[in-house]
Design an enzyme around this catalytic site. Structure first.
Site, PDB file in Angstrom:
ATOM      1  N   CYS A  99       0.864  -1.176   0.000  1.00 56.17           N
ATOM      2  CA  CYS A  99       0.000   0.000   0.000  1.00 56.17           C
ATOM      3  C   CYS A  99       0.903   1.229   0.000  1.00 56.17           C
ATOM      4  O   CYS A  99       1.650   1.446   0.971  1.00 56.17           O
ATOM      5  CB  CYS A  99      -0.911  -0.009   1.226  1.00 56.17           C
ATOM      6  SG  CYS A  99      -2.033   1.389   1.214  1.00 56.17           S
ATOM      7  N   CYS A 249      -3.245   6.979  -4.933  1.00 61.24           N
ATOM      8  CA  CYS A 249      -3.006   5.535  -4.808  1.00 61.24           C
ATOM      9  C   CYS A 249      -1.576   5.181  -5.241  1.00 61.24           C
ATOM     10  O   CYS A 249      -1.256   5.203  -6.433  1.00 61.24           O
ATOM     11  CB  CYS A 249      -4.019   4.716  -5.620  1.00 61.24           C
ATOM     12  SG  CYS A 249      -3.921   2.949  -5.283  1.00 61.24           S
TER      13      CYS A 249
HETATM   14  O1  PYC Z   1      -1.829   3.740  -1.991  1.00 56.42           O
HETATM   15  O2  PYC Z   1      -1.329   1.767  -2.777  1.00 56.42           O
HETATM   16  C1  PYC Z   1      -2.103   2.547  -2.254  1.00 56.42           C
HETATM   17  C2  PYC Z   1      -3.448   2.063  -1.882  1.00 56.42           C
HETATM   18  C3  PYC Z   1      -3.992   0.828  -2.119  1.00 56.42           C
HETATM   19  C4  PYC Z   1      -5.279   0.841  -1.577  1.00 56.42           C
HETATM   20  C5  PYC Z   1      -5.502   2.072  -1.023  1.00 56.42           C
HETATM   21  N1  PYC Z   1      -4.371   2.808  -1.212  1.00 56.42           N
END
Ligand code: PYC
Length: 340
Positions: A99, A249
């Site tokens: 994550c 993300c």
């Molecule tokens: O930042 O990799 C990330 C992530 C995955 C799910 C929520 N954030």
């Protein structure tokens, strides 16, 4: 929740957490009082957590203690004694390989706790060690796991939306990366974007389209133009718990950059500034690998709170209110009542 009776009449166990957000996406790091998952390989600790203590994940992240989109991080010792810490990430639906936003939140939390200072460190995760650097301005750089495009231009017929194409890519989690959306990638359109991304994920499952080794594609990333001229792209990411990532993300940005490099649309070493749906930015630079790239990702997180979570045995919702509806547990008699 496992409970302890060693603390007087309280029929609870305290779990110490530090909360942060990374470009709007929350992370809750368990620093004390989490389940005993041992000190073995992080993948084994994740399996123990999943198989023996899954109620802990829900109790930590579901209402009434948690919030939608929150990612949990069980902190522990590193797998390699030369490294800084070990972590298992999970959300309200399942366990995450890696994550990105959570790693930035974790490093910021370790700095807040005085366990790490500016400079390099390494965090062990179930999908491998992740080198990180706390920068002097408080932002965090991480060298994500090797990321690559597995399949390009995969055709998909999505009921209600029609035919589209997307790339299957790995950035520490499996993504279906799509360049089209029925509406602009703006916060006001979240309901429509969620419906579209969920329909894509359902169609992928129905058609048996998976990541390598048959692994489920549990993230869908919609990509579009940035709002601000200094950035290069914007995304909307559906996460396994059925909600959306408030940040750009980290693993999604990694998957996106791997696809861009594979398609010849981005050169190695050139920064890619990725806006999330709230407008927060991660900067990613692709470093070459024999297969795919290693994304170097930079972003910032902010600590928002520190708490000792209480799980009272007489609380019918002590294990959380699941997204499928609340199922209160029968009340247990407290130690105090039993003595009467
Ligand atoms: O930042 O990799 C990330 C992530 C995955 C799910 C929520 N954030």
């Amino acid at each position: 929740m496992a409970t302890s009776s060693s603390s007087g009449p309280a029929t609870h166990r305290g779990v110490r957490v530090v909360d942060s957000h990374t470009e709007g996406e929350p992370t809750r790091v368990v620093v004390e009082g989490g389940p005993a998952v041992g000190e073995g390989p992080l993948a084994t600790r994740r399996d123990i957590l999943r198989d023996r203590y899954d109620e802990f994940r829900r109790a930590l992240l579901d209402e009434p203690r948690g919030v939608e989109a929150m990612v949990g991080a069980l902190l522990g010792p590193p797998e390699d004694p030369a490294h800084t810490a070990g972590v298992v990430f999970f959300d309200r639906a399942r366990y995450l390989g890696m994550c990105g936003h959570g790693t930035i939140g974790l490093v910021t939390t370790l700095a807040y706790l005085g366990r790490l200072g500016p400079g390099p460190a390494t965090i062990d995760t179930p999908v491998g060690p992740v080198p990180v650097e706390l920068r002097p301005d408080g932002s965090v750089t991480l060298w994500n796991v090797p990321s690559y495009r597995s399949r390009a231009n995969v055709p998909l017929d999505v009921p209600g939306y029609g035919a589209l194409e997307g790339d299957v890519a790995w950035g520490g989690n499996w993504f279906f990366v799509v360049d089209t959306a029925p509406v602009d990638l703006r916060l006001r359109n979240v309901a429509a974007l969620l419906a579209y991304a969920r329909a894509i994920r359902a169609a992928l499952a129905q058609r048996g389209i998976t990541g390598d080794g048959g692994e489920a594609i549990d993230h869908v990333e919609l990509c579009g133009p940035p709002e601000r001229a200094e950035n290069h792209g914007r995304n909307f990411v559906l996460t396994p718990d059925g909600t959306y990532d408030r940040s750009p993300c980290g693993t999604g940005t990694s998957a996106r950059v791997a696809c861009l490099v594979a398609a010849g649309r981005l050169a190695l070493g050139v920064p890619w500034r990725q806006e999330g749906i709230l407008g927060g930015v991660f900067e990613a630079v692709a470093e070459p690998l024999p297969r795919g790239i290693r994304p170097r990702l930079t972003g910032a997180a902010f600590v928002t709170g520190e708490a000792n979570l209480i799980f009272e045995q007489r609380d019918p919702f002590r294990d959380g209110i699941g997204s499928t509806g609340a199922t209160p547990r029968p009340r247990r008699k407290s130690a105090t009542r039993r003595r009467r």
